[in-house]
Design an enzyme around this catalytic site. Structure first.
Site, PDB file in Angstrom:
ATOM      1  N   GLU A  18      36.349  41.907  41.785  1.00 52.91           N
ATOM      2  CA  GLU A  18      35.055  41.740  41.096  1.00 52.91           C
ATOM      3  C   GLU A  18      34.842  42.871  40.094  1.00 52.91           C
ATOM      4  OE1 GLU A  18      32.495  40.475  40.079  1.00 52.91           O
ATOM      5  OE2 GLU A  18      31.824  38.802  41.310  1.00 52.91           O
ATOM      6  N   ASN A 103      26.127  43.340  44.627  1.00 57.63           N
ATOM      7  CA  ASN A 103      27.167  42.377  44.283  1.00 57.63           C
ATOM      8  C   ASN A 103      27.680  42.443  42.855  1.00 57.63           C
ATOM      9  OD1 ASN A 103      28.861  40.146  45.028  1.00 57.63           O
ATOM     10  ND2 ASN A 103      27.558  38.839  43.775  1.00 57.63           N
ATOM     11  N   ASN A 149      24.283  36.783  41.041  1.00 55.90           N
ATOM     12  CA  ASN A 149      25.553  36.998  40.371  1.00 55.90           C
ATOM     13  C   ASN A 149      25.348  37.090  38.866  1.00 55.90           C
ATOM     14  OD1 ASN A 149      28.401  37.351  40.748  1.00 55.90           O
ATOM     15  ND2 ASN A 149      28.311  35.775  42.331  1.00 55.90           N
ATOM     16  N   ASP A 196      30.003  32.304  38.888  1.00 54.22           N
ATOM     17  CA  ASP A 196      30.123  33.655  39.439  1.00 54.22           C
ATOM     18  C   ASP A 196      29.721  34.650  38.346  1.00 54.22           C
ATOM     19  OD1 ASP A 196      31.129  36.043  40.832  1.00 54.22           O
ATOM     20  OD2 ASP A 196      32.199  34.651  42.122  1.00 54.22           O
TER      21      ASP A 196
END
Length: 289
Positions: A18, A103, A149, A196
């Protein structure tokens, strides 16, 4: 889109890759493996790579204006020093549940960090979008979702994603950092994967990574789909523009949740990919500290 010469540039086989970000002062791409608690640095000119261990799940790292780095760990914001690998706690989002983690994140033109939280068990709607400015963290005021996200900035517009709801929203960023009314930018149809991470290019178009969608999509400012790039892994998590002219797209991916049959079908899952974007990106604004 035509063939973009997609290739693996770093075979890290991340569990949950990520947060790719091109840091110009380093001429390098930084990214993380959330579940392995790793921070990665890749120098495309030499092919050299380094890795640091984080003390907890790490969602992202961003450059700071003073030459340092800020990292989003499960517990909150930390200063990260690559010279000695240390992480120093700075701040925690207000009302941050112990079951949540950070995140994804980006910065706006004022150097504010926009970052999301999410339920680590991916079931409760406890994820929120926050803003960090002047050493303080404030709730954006947007409704909670399970998995936040893709906060991405295009000029004075914030794009943010409800991954489970397959919806990308946008809102204007006011001068004081508060947000205007949000509106739906695009909804991802059933069967195409879940949206995402995302990033805006120099033409104001939004690139969206598709978890379970085997690639990324490009949407124009009106929300029309204008391009797709297929990648050799199903779970694409985010892209970043890098290289000397910011025209190389780097994509992180994940092996999380894939069984033996799926991994046999996509042996490159979890790797760092690159492809020729055909358009330049926008340089990342360092965090104002």
């Amino acid at each position: 889109m035509t063939d973009r010469h997609v290739r693996t540039v770093l075979p890290v086989q991340a569990i949950l890759g990520e947060g790719p970000v091109w840091i110009g002062r380093d001429a390098a791409l930084w990214f993380v493996d959330i579940k392995s608690r790793h921070v990665h640095r890749f120098d495309p000119a030499s092919g050299a790579a380094r890795r640091w261990d984080a003390p907890d799940q790490v969602g992202w790292v961003l450059p700071a204006a003073d030459g340092g780095m800020i990292a989003g760990l499960k517990s909150g914001l930390h200063r990260f020093d690559p010279a000695n690998g240390s992480f120093t706690f700075r701040a925690q989002p207000p009302g941050h549940p112990a079951c949540n983690r950070l995140n994804d994140a980006t910065t706006d033109r004022a150097g504010r960090i926009w970052f999301g939280t999410m339920d680590d068990g991916e079931s409760a709607a406890s994820g929120r979008l926050f803003r960090h400015a002047g050493g303080m963290i404030a709730d954006s005021g947007l409704p909670p979702v399970c998995i936040t996200n893709g906060p991405a900035i295009g000029g004075d517009t914030l794009y943010h994603t409800d991954t489970v709801g397959r919806t990308i929203w946008r809102a204007a960023i006011r001068d004081d950092g508060t947000l205007g009314p949000e509106e739906v930018f695009v909804r991802i149809e059933d069967g195409a994967g879940h949206p995402d991470g995302s990033v805006v290019d120099a033409e104001g178009c939004l690139w969206v990574a598709l978890w379970g969608g085997w690639g990324v999509r490009r949407y124009d400012p009106a929300g029309a789909l204008i391009g797709t790039v297929k990648l050799p892994a199903a779970q694409i998590t985010k892209i970043a523009f890098g290289g000397p002219d910011l025209s190389t797209a780097y994509a992180t991916s994940a092996r999380k949740g894939l069984d033996a049959a799926a991994l046999a079908e996509q042996p490159e899952a979890g790797n760092l990919f690159a492809f020729d974007a055909g358009v330049a990106g926008v340089a990342v604004t360092p965090v104002a500290v």
